[in-house]
Enzyme design. Structure first.
Site, PDB file in Angstrom:
ATOM      1  CG  HIS A 276      -0.224   0.004   2.531  1.00  0.00           C
ATOM      2  ND1 HIS A 276       0.297   1.151   3.100  1.00  0.00           N
ATOM      3  CD2 HIS A 276       0.062  -1.001   3.405  1.00  0.00           C
ATOM      4  CE1 HIS A 276       0.864   0.854   4.256  1.00  0.00           C
ATOM      5  NE2 HIS A 276       0.741  -0.452   4.461  1.00  0.00           N
TER       6      HIS A 276
ATOM      7  CB  CYS B 101       1.734  -3.613   5.069  1.00  0.00           C
ATOM      8  SG  CYS B 101       0.147  -4.207   5.677  1.00  0.00           S
TER       9      CYS B 101
END
Length: 180
Positions: free
Chosen positions: A140, A156
């Site tokens: 992201h 992440c």
């Protein structure tokens, strides 16, 4: 043309990074981080495309299905080894303007986290998110550009918003991903 000692000192103060200084033995150089890699070292074929998130060098490599498209992006990585997952996965969903909900583990670490954050400048997922087949693992963007190049995530891989926007347009659902 010769420079005076005063000119050299002024230049050194204005651009200290240009002065060569010997590295101490314990200083770790990250010179190889942003060198092109060959997808064949990591994947059997390109399929719909391939992403390698090299957590050691904090670089994300993308190869397009055409075998010609290649991108290299600086990335953020998980804060600790216990938050890190390595191996093969794939992109299973993509979202422009993602919402963010802390996982139960994040809540245990920080009970003050909000229940949910919608799209916008306070969202830790930035402007775009590509969800992996592993639950709660995402590639992201981020609005906090200080995080790129650092261990700063809860598992992440983060990119600058302009980089995730470009990658989002290049990598279709089904793109294979390796976290190394």
């Amino acid at each position: 043309m010769t420079l005076s000692r005063r000119s050299l000192m002024a230049a050194a103060l204005a651009a200290p990074a240009l002065i060569a200084t010997p590295l101490r033995a314990e200083t770790r150089s990250n010179v190889s981080s942003f060198q092109m890699q060959d997808w064949r070292d990591h994947f059997d074929g390109l399929g719909k495309g391939a992403i390698l998130a090299d957590l050691t060098s904090r670089a994300l490599h993308y190869w397009g299905a055409d075998g010609q498209t290649y991108r290299l992006y600086p990335s953020s990585i998980p804060m600790s080894e216990d938050l890190t997952r390595r191996g093969y996965t794939e992109i299973v969903r993509k979202k422009v303007g993602p919402g963010w909900t802390p996982t139960p583990d994040m809540r245990r670490r920080d009970p003050s986290l909000p229940d949910h954050v919608g799209p916008g400048p306070n969202n830790p997922l930035g402007t775009h998110a590509m969800y992996l087949s592993w639950p709660a693992y995402i590639i992201h963007g981020t609005h906090d550009t200080r995080k790129i190049g650092r261990p700063s995530s809860s598992g992440c891989v983060g990119l600058y918003n302009e980089h995730i926007q470009e990658l989002f347009g290049l990598a279709p659902i089904g793109t294979q991903v390796r976290l190394l």
